[in-house]
Motif scaffolding. Structure first.
Motif, PDB file in Angstrom:
ATOM      1  N   TYR A  60     -24.939  25.937 -37.652  1.00 57.80           N
ATOM      2  CA  TYR A  60     -23.754  25.185 -38.870  1.00 57.80           C
ATOM      3  C   TYR A  60     -22.651  25.056 -38.351  1.00 57.80           C
ATOM      4  O   TYR A  60     -21.824  26.450 -37.962  1.00 57.80           O
ATOM      5  CB  TYR A  60     -25.088  26.071 -40.155  1.00 57.80           C
ATOM      6  CG  TYR A  60     -23.782  26.682 -40.243  1.00 57.80           C
ATOM      7  CD1 TYR A  60     -22.988  27.364 -41.484  1.00 57.80           C
ATOM      8  CD2 TYR A  60     -25.325  28.589 -39.820  1.00 57.80           C
ATOM      9  CE1 TYR A  60     -22.537  28.731 -41.493  1.00 57.80           C
ATOM     10  CE2 TYR A  60     -25.166  29.471 -40.600  1.00 57.80           C
ATOM     11  CZ  TYR A  60     -23.836  30.436 -41.294  1.00 57.80           C
ATOM     12  OH  TYR A  60     -23.680  31.179 -41.681  1.00 57.80           O
ATOM     13  N   GLN A  61     -22.134  24.119 -39.144  1.00 58.01           N
ATOM     14  CA  GLN A  61     -20.558  24.084 -39.611  1.00 58.01           C
ATOM     15  C   GLN A  61     -19.955  24.819 -40.941  1.00 58.01           C
ATOM     16  O   GLN A  61     -20.761  23.748 -42.044  1.00 58.01           O
ATOM     17  CB  GLN A  61     -19.600  22.903 -39.068  1.00 58.01           C
ATOM     18  CG  GLN A  61     -18.688  22.853 -38.931  1.00 58.01           C
ATOM     19  CD  GLN A  61     -17.988  21.730 -38.353  1.00 58.01           C
ATOM     20  OE1 GLN A  61     -18.909  20.256 -38.025  1.00 58.01           O
ATOM     21  NE2 GLN A  61     -17.063  21.490 -37.884  1.00 58.01           N
ATOM     22  N   LYS A  78     -33.072  22.026 -50.590  1.00 61.97           N
ATOM     23  CA  LYS A  78     -32.887  21.386 -49.483  1.00 61.97           C
ATOM     24  C   LYS A  78     -31.562  22.357 -49.628  1.00 61.97           C
ATOM     25  O   LYS A  78     -30.498  22.664 -48.866  1.00 61.97           O
ATOM     26  CB  LYS A  78     -31.716  20.248 -50.008  1.00 61.97           C
ATOM     27  CG  LYS A  78     -32.646  19.145 -49.841  1.00 61.97           C
ATOM     28  CD  LYS A  78     -33.088  18.441 -48.351  1.00 61.97           C
ATOM     29  CE  LYS A  78     -33.987  17.218 -48.579  1.00 61.97           C
ATOM     30  NZ  LYS A  78     -34.780  17.759 -47.596  1.00 61.97           N
ATOM     31  N   GLU A  79     -30.758  23.674 -49.884  1.00 59.75           N
ATOM     32  CA  GLU A  79     -30.134  24.528 -49.997  1.00 59.75           C
ATOM     33  C   GLU A  79     -30.329  25.159 -48.998  1.00 59.75           C
ATOM     34  O   GLU A  79     -31.653  26.029 -49.117  1.00 59.75           O
ATOM     35  CB  GLU A  79     -29.763  25.206 -51.189  1.00 59.75           C
ATOM     36  CG  GLU A  79     -28.920  24.462 -52.400  1.00 59.75           C
ATOM     37  CD  GLU A  79     -28.865  24.886 -53.610  1.00 59.75           C
ATOM     38  OE1 GLU A  79     -27.628  24.409 -54.079  1.00 59.75           O
ATOM     39  OE2 GLU A  79     -29.167  25.994 -53.658  1.00 59.75           O
ATOM     40  N   PHE A  80     -29.590  25.745 -48.298  1.00 62.50           N
ATOM     41  CA  PHE A  80     -29.960  27.230 -47.508  1.00 62.50           C
ATOM     42  C   PHE A  80     -28.728  28.265 -47.452  1.00 62.50           C
ATOM     43  O   PHE A  80     -27.910  28.054 -47.688  1.00 62.50           O
ATOM     44  CB  PHE A  80     -30.092  26.368 -45.318  1.00 62.50           C
ATOM     45  CG  PHE A  80     -30.858  25.664 -45.613  1.00 62.50           C
ATOM     46  CD1 PHE A  80     -31.804  25.898 -44.491  1.00 62.50           C
ATOM     47  CD2 PHE A  80     -30.708  24.204 -45.527  1.00 62.50           C
ATOM     48  CE1 PHE A  80     -33.289  24.845 -44.232  1.00 62.50           C
ATOM     49  CE2 PHE A  80     -31.733  23.018 -45.598  1.00 62.50           C
ATOM     50  CZ  PHE A  80     -33.030  23.566 -44.530  1.00 62.50           C
ATOM     51  N   THR A  88     -25.373  42.506 -43.661  1.00 63.57           N
ATOM     52  CA  THR A  88     -26.097  42.410 -45.547  1.00 63.57           C
ATOM     53  C   THR A  88     -25.631  41.390 -47.044  1.00 63.57           C
ATOM     54  O   THR A  88     -26.399  40.753 -47.503  1.00 63.57           O
ATOM     55  CB  THR A  88     -26.053  43.799 -45.630  1.00 63.57           C
ATOM     56  OG1 THR A  88     -24.208  43.870 -46.180  1.00 63.57           O
ATOM     57  CG2 THR A  88     -26.427  45.037 -44.927  1.00 63.57           C
ATOM     58  N   GLU A  89     -24.076  40.668 -46.673  1.00 60.43           N
ATOM     59  CA  GLU A  89     -24.051  39.394 -47.325  1.00 60.43           C
ATOM     60  C   GLU A  89     -24.690  38.184 -46.675  1.00 60.43           C
ATOM     61  O   GLU A  89     -24.696  37.751 -45.877  1.00 60.43           O
ATOM     62  CB  GLU A  89     -22.507  39.242 -47.070  1.00 60.43           C
ATOM     63  CG  GLU A  89     -21.898  40.178 -48.043  1.00 60.43           C
ATOM     64  CD  GLU A  89     -20.396  39.995 -48.747  1.00 60.43           C
ATOM     65  OE1 GLU A  89     -20.171  38.711 -48.540  1.00 60.43           O
ATOM     66  OE2 GLU A  89     -19.746  41.026 -48.270  1.00 60.43           O
ATOM     67  N   ILE A  90     -25.363  37.511 -47.813  1.00 60.63           N
ATOM     68  CA  ILE A  90     -26.085  36.535 -47.823  1.00 60.63           C
ATOM     69  C   ILE A  90     -24.841  35.227 -47.925  1.00 60.63           C
ATOM     70  O   ILE A  90     -23.716  35.428 -48.723  1.00 60.63           O
ATOM     71  CB  ILE A  90     -26.907  35.699 -48.539  1.00 60.63           C
ATOM     72  CG1 ILE A  90     -27.681  37.545 -49.073  1.00 60.63           C
ATOM     73  CG2 ILE A  90     -27.652  34.442 -48.686  1.00 60.63           C
ATOM     74  CD1 ILE A  90     -29.040  37.895 -47.318  1.00 60.63           C
ATOM     75  N   GLU A  91     -24.843  34.330 -46.506  1.00 62.48           N
ATOM     76  CA  GLU A  91     -23.723  32.833 -46.984  1.00 62.48           C
ATOM     77  C   GLU A  91     -24.249  32.186 -47.852  1.00 62.48           C
ATOM     78  O   GLU A  91     -25.687  31.851 -47.086  1.00 62.48           O
ATOM     79  CB  GLU A  91     -23.515  33.099 -46.102  1.00 62.48           C
ATOM     80  CG  GLU A  91     -22.444  31.676 -46.067  1.00 62.48           C
ATOM     81  CD  GLU A  91     -21.807  31.185 -44.122  1.00 62.48           C
ATOM     82  OE1 GLU A  91     -20.858  30.356 -44.720  1.00 62.48           O
ATOM     83  OE2 GLU A  91     -22.005  31.840 -42.908  1.00 62.48           O
ATOM     84  N   GLY A  92     -24.133  30.807 -48.521  1.00 61.13           N
ATOM     85  CA  GLY A  92     -24.897  29.919 -49.005  1.00 61.13           C
ATOM     86  C   GLY A  92     -24.518  29.738 -50.317  1.00 61.13           C
ATOM     87  O   GLY A  92     -23.586  30.522 -50.763  1.00 61.13           O
ATOM     88  N   PRO A  93     -25.365  28.678 -51.281  1.00 58.07           N
ATOM     89  CA  PRO A  93     -26.116  28.055 -50.362  1.00 58.07           C
ATOM     90  C   PRO A  93     -24.894  26.826 -49.483  1.00 58.07           C
ATOM     91  O   PRO A  93     -23.859  26.423 -49.833  1.00 58.07           O
ATOM     92  CB  PRO A  93     -26.282  27.089 -51.211  1.00 58.07           C
ATOM     93  CG  PRO A  93     -24.842  27.129 -52.544  1.00 58.07           C
ATOM     94  CD  PRO A  93     -24.442  28.097 -52.274  1.00 58.07           C
TER      95      PRO A  93
END
Length: 147
Positions: A60-61, A78-80, A88-93
């Protein structure tokens, strides 16, 4: 040796995936360790032809233009949400439109691994769900591997 800007190179690979081609790239960076190792392993990816799902490795970009290959941790509408196997850190949405390719197979330690293989399943299902305890596992593994 010729040095090429990573963004320009991945941008060119993105054009090829948009045209329906499968392309390969040697792994650069350590965010997908221990599954994929910097300058050792190769990923193969193409434009997704079926719905994306939790555990998929995708390209992804980011909004700053940086290209990243991580694993889908969670999907909400529609959020990833993404995470590297070493993180361990989640990136998003992230918006689905930011995702342009799915990893279809990898060459790990010289061996081709793809969906259905044990290590593919382990990292997509088991390791992905261990995000909160990964630092402890990595620390213990680090201690054990040096003895």
């Amino acid at each position: 040796m010729r040095v090429i800007d990573t963004r320009a190179y991945v941008g060119m690979l993105r054009e090829l995936t948009d045209a329906g081609k499968e392309v390969s790239l040697i792994v650069a960076g350590s965010s997908m360790a221990p599954f994929l190792v910097h300058h050792r392993d190769t990923i193969y990816f193409s434009k997704p032809v079926s719905p994306l799902k939790k555990g998929d490795m995708v390209f992804y970009q980011r909004t700053d233009g940086q290209y990243v290959m991580h694993r889908i941790y969670k999907i909400k509408g529609k959020e990833f949400y993404m995470v590297g196997d070493a993180q361990t850190e989640i990136e998003g949405p992230l918006d689905e439109k930011q995702i342009f390719a799915r990893v279809t197979k990898v060459r790990r330690k010289g061996k081709l691994i793809q969906p259905g293989d044990f290590w593919w399943w382990f990292f997509a299902k088991v390791w992905l769900n261990l995000v909160p305890v990964r630092p402890f596992i990595i620390k213990i593994y680090g201690l054990c591997s040096h003895s």
